[in-house]
Design a protein around this motif. Structure first.
Motif, PDB file in Angstrom:
ATOM      1  N   HIS A   1      60.754 -28.234   6.418  1.00  0.00           N
ATOM      2  CA  HIS A   1      62.183 -27.903   6.465  1.00  0.00           C
ATOM      3  C   HIS A   1      62.981 -28.574   5.349  1.00  0.00           C
ATOM      4  CE1 HIS A   1      62.139 -25.678  10.298  1.00  0.00           C
ATOM      5  NE2 HIS A   1      61.151 -26.498  10.617  1.00  0.00           N
ATOM      6  N   SER A   2      62.287 -29.077   4.339  1.00  0.00           N
ATOM      7  CA  SER A   2      62.916 -29.678   3.156  1.00  0.00           C
ATOM      8  C   SER A   2      63.835 -30.841   3.507  1.00  0.00           C
ATOM      9  CB  SER A   2      63.703 -28.611   2.377  1.00  0.00           C
ATOM     10  OG  SER A   2      62.848 -27.569   1.961  1.00  0.00           O
ATOM     11  N   LEU A   3      63.453 -31.609   4.533  1.00  0.00           N
ATOM     12  CA  LEU A   3      64.204 -32.821   4.846  1.00  0.00           C
ATOM     13  C   LEU A   3      63.744 -33.937   3.916  1.00  0.00           C
ATOM     14  CD1 LEU A   3      64.012 -32.789   8.746  1.00  0.00           C
ATOM     15  CD2 LEU A   3      65.814 -31.865   7.306  1.00  0.00           C
ATOM     16  N   SER A   4      64.653 -34.784   3.535  1.00  0.00           N
ATOM     17  CA  SER A   4      64.318 -35.919   2.672  1.00  0.00           C
ATOM     18  C   SER A   4      64.723 -37.207   3.383  1.00  0.00           C
ATOM     19  CB  SER A   4      65.033 -35.811   1.325  1.00  0.00           C
ATOM     20  OG  SER A   4      66.443 -35.756   1.525  1.00  0.00           O
ATOM     21  N   SER A   5      64.267 -38.325   2.866  1.00  0.00           N
ATOM     22  CA  SER A   5      64.589 -39.597   3.519  1.00  0.00           C
ATOM     23  C   SER A   5      64.765 -40.697   2.491  1.00  0.00           C
ATOM     24  CB  SER A   5      63.491 -39.980   4.514  1.00  0.00           C
ATOM     25  OG  SER A   5      62.265 -40.203   3.853  1.00  0.00           O
TER      26      SER A   5
ATOM     27  N   GLY B   1      69.443 -54.310  11.186  1.00  0.00           N
ATOM     28  CA  GLY B   1      68.748 -55.513  10.743  1.00  0.00           C
ATOM     29  C   GLY B   1      67.245 -55.385  10.659  1.00  0.00           C
ATOM     30  N   GLN B   2      66.701 -54.204  10.979  1.00  0.00           N
ATOM     31  CA  GLN B   2      65.253 -53.993  10.958  1.00  0.00           C
ATOM     32  C   GLN B   2      64.902 -52.885   9.965  1.00  0.00           C
ATOM     33  OE1 GLN B   2      63.463 -56.204  12.725  1.00  0.00           O
ATOM     34  NE2 GLN B   2      65.456 -57.033  13.373  1.00  0.00           N
ATOM     35  N   PRO B   3      63.628 -52.775   9.549  1.00  0.00           N
ATOM     36  CA  PRO B   3      63.253 -51.730   8.592  1.00  0.00           C
ATOM     37  C   PRO B   3      63.498 -50.342   9.179  1.00  0.00           C
ATOM     38  CG  PRO B   3      61.498 -53.363   8.836  1.00  0.00           C
ATOM     39  CD  PRO B   3      62.477 -53.627   9.924  1.00  0.00           C
ATOM     40  N   GLY B   4      64.004 -49.430   8.336  1.00  0.00           N
ATOM     41  CA  GLY B   4      64.268 -48.084   8.827  1.00  0.00           C
ATOM     42  C   GLY B   4      64.400 -47.081   7.696  1.00  0.00           C
ATOM     43  N   ILE B   5      64.631 -45.835   8.094  1.00  0.00           N
ATOM     44  CA  ILE B   5      64.901 -44.776   7.133  1.00  0.00           C
ATOM     45  C   ILE B   5      66.046 -43.921   7.650  1.00  0.00           C
ATOM     46  CG2 ILE B   5      62.574 -44.599   6.136  1.00  0.00           C
ATOM     47  CD1 ILE B   5      62.077 -42.221   8.013  1.00  0.00           C
ATOM     48  N   VAL B   6      66.729 -43.287   6.703  1.00  0.00           N
ATOM     49  CA  VAL B   6      67.738 -42.286   7.031  1.00  0.00           C
ATOM     50  C   VAL B   6      67.205 -40.950   6.546  1.00  0.00           C
ATOM     51  CG1 VAL B   6      70.123 -41.521   6.712  1.00  0.00           C
ATOM     52  CG2 VAL B   6      69.592 -43.981   6.768  1.00  0.00           C
ATOM     53  N   GLY B   7      67.115 -39.969   7.437  1.00  0.00           N
ATOM     54  CA  GLY B   7      66.631 -38.646   7.082  1.00  0.00           C
ATOM     55  C   GLY B   7      67.796 -37.694   6.853  1.00  0.00           C
ATOM     56  N   TYR B   8      67.702 -36.902   5.781  1.00  0.00           N
ATOM     57  CA  TYR B   8      68.793 -36.011   5.401  1.00  0.00           C
ATOM     58  C   TYR B   8      68.346 -34.552   5.433  1.00  0.00           C
ATOM     59  CZ  TYR B   8      70.992 -40.255   3.557  1.00  0.00           C
ATOM     60  OH  TYR B   8      71.545 -41.501   3.410  1.00  0.00           O
ATOM     61  N   ALA B   9      69.250 -33.691   5.893  1.00  0.00           N
ATOM     62  CA  ALA B   9      69.039 -32.248   5.809  1.00  0.00           C
ATOM     63  C   ALA B   9      69.265 -31.803   4.364  1.00  0.00           C
ATOM     64  CB  ALA B   9      70.005 -31.529   6.746  1.00  0.00           C
ATOM     65  N   PRO B  10      68.829 -30.578   4.004  1.00  0.00           N
ATOM     66  CA  PRO B  10      69.011 -30.110   2.623  1.00  0.00           C
ATOM     67  C   PRO B  10      70.457 -30.116   2.139  1.00  0.00           C
ATOM     68  CG  PRO B  10      67.446 -28.715   3.772  1.00  0.00           C
ATOM     69  CD  PRO B  10      68.012 -29.638   4.795  1.00  0.00           C
ATOM     70  N   ASP B  11      71.429 -29.979   3.057  1.00  0.00           N
ATOM     71  CA  ASP B  11      72.836 -29.977   2.641  1.00  0.00           C
ATOM     72  C   ASP B  11      73.406 -31.382   2.478  1.00  0.00           C
ATOM     73  OD1 ASP B  11      73.101 -30.869   5.229  1.00  0.00           O
ATOM     74  OD2 ASP B  11      74.469 -29.282   5.885  1.00  0.00           O
ATOM     75  N   GLY B  12      72.574 -32.431   2.664  1.00  0.00           N
ATOM     76  CA  GLY B  12      73.019 -33.812   2.477  1.00  0.00           C
ATOM     77  C   GLY B  12      73.515 -34.485   3.739  1.00  0.00           C
ATOM     78  N   SER B  13      73.616 -33.739   4.849  1.00  0.00           N
ATOM     79  CA  SER B  13      74.058 -34.348   6.097  1.00  0.00           C
ATOM     80  C   SER B  13      72.928 -35.169   6.706  1.00  0.00           C
ATOM     81  CB  SER B  13      74.519 -33.272   7.087  1.00  0.00           C
ATOM     82  OG  SER B  13      73.449 -32.406   7.407  1.00  0.00           O
ATOM     83  N   VAL B  14      73.293 -36.149   7.518  1.00  0.00           N
ATOM     84  CA  VAL B  14      72.297 -37.017   8.137  1.00  0.00           C
ATOM     85  C   VAL B  14      71.657 -36.293   9.316  1.00  0.00           C
ATOM     86  CG1 VAL B  14      71.908 -39.214   9.312  1.00  0.00           C
ATOM     87  CG2 VAL B  14      73.535 -39.080   7.428  1.00  0.00           C
ATOM     88  N   ALA B  15      70.341 -36.217   9.310  1.00  0.00           N
ATOM     89  CA  ALA B  15      69.608 -35.546  10.377  1.00  0.00           C
ATOM     90  C   ALA B  15      69.045 -36.539  11.387  1.00  0.00           C
ATOM     91  CB  ALA B  15      68.469 -34.711   9.791  1.00  0.00           C
ATOM     92  N   THR B  16      68.669 -37.714  10.932  1.00  0.00           N
ATOM     93  CA  THR B  16      68.094 -38.723  11.823  1.00  0.00           C
ATOM     94  C   THR B  16      68.170 -40.102  11.188  1.00  0.00           C
ATOM     95  OG1 THR B  16      66.113 -39.352  13.087  1.00  0.00           O
ATOM     96  CG2 THR B  16      65.749 -38.443  10.910  1.00  0.00           C
ATOM     97  N   VAL B  17      68.167 -41.109  12.022  1.00  0.00           N
ATOM     98  CA  VAL B  17      68.011 -42.497  11.581  1.00  0.00           C
ATOM     99  C   VAL B  17      66.880 -43.093  12.409  1.00  0.00           C
ATOM    100  CG1 VAL B  17      69.055 -44.783  11.457  1.00  0.00           C
ATOM    101  CG2 VAL B  17      70.416 -42.758  10.866  1.00  0.00           C
ATOM    102  N   VAL B  18      65.903 -43.668  11.727  1.00  0.00           N
ATOM    103  CA  VAL B  18      64.707 -44.197  12.391  1.00  0.00           C
ATOM    104  C   VAL B  18      64.567 -45.678  12.056  1.00  0.00           C
ATOM    105  CG1 VAL B  18      62.201 -43.997  12.646  1.00  0.00           C
ATOM    106  CG2 VAL B  18      63.579 -41.949  12.147  1.00  0.00           C
TER     107      VAL B  18
END
Length: 294
Positions: free
Chosen positions: A238-242, A249-266
């Protein structure tokens, strides 16, 4: 503290007040609203010709009492929440040099979830005394109890927290190195690599508010590895990027939809060189405060 202060001088306490409110509530927007209301009340006192001679005590008391009121009113809403409830994520590029390991631990999602098991007053007493180092005389004034009663509440809350307190990898460098490999394995759908890094009793929790997340925790190393690898393949399809980040305060990633909106935070927890927990927030209402990809 001597002389009265004007509102601009009170602004230096805003970071402390947000830190208290966020740890109390676990919601970024609500914590910001609580702090804003605190400053409005301070403004009214000063506008009416009053004085605030102990600004830290005054602001902390107002903020904490507003947070307690918010938690009481939010209780029914949280009981009806669909699926697993997680705090709204705080996303930073990196911890500041001033932040001690203990500060970051008390900010972690794992720790905030433990705090959810305390009553609002217990949470306030525990945080103010054990995390923010207020003495019991100050804490008692905030929660309208005697110092002896505040001490009893703190002992009870501390026992409860210690019995459930999460453990964390003490080495920031080891934690960061493992996180780099773990998120790379997720991205590439590498089940074997994920299996190697997951603890036997690892758990994954997703918060979608009923929209697009696992309703129940995913447990067990093999099941989790397959699930996380599947998420990596889904993201690629689905062309999501991160982007790597620090989440609570802990290791994580922010996942983005193709339009630049935030899809998830892990975010992940690391103990003894293994990933023990993965937490993913996909509920869009909990991600509004996280900026779009630039």
């Amino acid at each position: 503290m001597g002389d009265a202060m004007d509102l601009r001088e009170l602004e230096r306490f805003r970071p402390l007040l947000f830190s208290i409110a966020y740890r109390m509530i676990g919601e970024v927007g609500a914590a910001e609203d609580v702090v804003q209301e605190t400053f409005l009340r301070a403004h009214r006192v000063l506008s009416d010709g009053g004085e605030i001679r102990e600004p830290k005590a005054f602001l902390t008391e107002v903020t904490t009492r507003l947070a307690i009121d918010h938690l009481r009113s939010a209780r029914v809403r949280r009981e009806r929440y669909v699926g697993q409830w997680l705090p709204e994520p705080l996303v930073d590029d990196a911890p500041t040099p001033e932040q001690r390991a203990e500060d970051l631990e008390s900010l972690s999602m794992a720790f905030l979830i433990v705090l959810e098991t305390l009553s609002p007053v217990e949470r306030a007493v525990f945080l103010l005394h054990d995390v923010f180092a207020f003495d019991f005389e100050e804490v008692a004034a905030v929660v309208d109890r005697s110092p002896a009663n505040a001490r009893q509440i703190a002992v009870r809350a501390r026992k409860h927290v210690e019995a459930r307190r999460p453990r964390f990898e003490p080495s920031a460098e080891r934690k960061r190195e493992l996180a780099d490999r773990f998120f790379a394995a997720m991205t590439h759908g590498d089940i074997d690599a994920l299996m190697e890094m997951l603890a036997e009793d690892a758990v994954m929790v997703g918060d979608g508010g009923g929209r697009g997340a696992v309703r129940e925790p995913v447990t067990g190393r093999r099941r989790m590895a397959r699930f996380l690898a599947g998420l990596g393949r889904y993201a690629a399809h689905h062309s999501l990027s991160s982007e790597r980040s620090t989440v609570n305060g802990q290791p994580g990633i922010v996942g983005y939809a193709p339009d630049g909106s935030v899809a998830t935070v892990v975010t992940i927890d690391v103990v003894d060189g293994k990933v023990t927990a993965v937490r993913s927030v996909v509920n869009p209402e909990k991600l509004r405060h996280v900026g779009r990809r630039r």
